[in-house]
Design an enzyme around this catalytic site. Sequence first.
Site, short mmCIF file in Angstrom:
data_model
loop_
_atom_site.label_atom_id
_atom_site.label_comp_id
_atom_site.label_asym_id
_atom_site.label_seq_id
_atom_site.Cartn_x
_atom_site.Cartn_y
_atom_site.Cartn_z
CB CYS A 64 -0.90 -0.02 1.23
SG CYS A 64 -1.96 1.44 1.37
CB CYS A 67 -0.54 2.08 5.68
SG CYS A 67 -1.20 0.51 5.06
CB CYS A 113 -5.21 -0.71 2.15
SG CYS A 113 -4.02 -1.12 3.45
CB CYS A 116 -4.43 2.86 5.71
SG CYS A 116 -4.11 2.72 3.94
CB CYS A 136 -8.85 -4.46 -12.04
SG CYS A 136 -8.42 -3.38 -13.40
#
Length: 148
Positions: A64, A67, A113, A116, A136
Amino acid sequence: MLLWVVSRPCARRGGPMADKIKKTDVEWASCLTPDQFRIAREKGTERAFTGRYWDHHDDGVYACIACGAPLFDSVAKFESGTGWPSYHSPASSHAVETESDASHGMVRTEVHCARCGSHLGHVFPDGPKPTGLRYCINSASLDFKKRG
């Protein structure tokens, strides 16, 4: 990894799936580029075939951008022909969460995510084996860490 965490103002110290991260839009905007913020925090998207990872083939983990949580492993990446990085499964069963998205006149399943809440992209039921899924994902929501 510690060097990367220190160099990323959005990341927090701690394990990759440490406690959930909650920040204000001002805090997120201070540590993401405008394009990353638009996509990850405002649920935007990038144009097909423009992101840095759509044609990326190195061995490692896609994390991510906000984070640092590991989201997708390169072994799950495949060429979908869509112009966005595509994966048949997340790095772990707890890496991402999904919710229904009825924007843009259609119903899709949004992927974000789990740590976060950053928007990553969407998942579709037209992927390859072993899952039959196609995650995707926007390149702007990801950061790549080469294995080894």
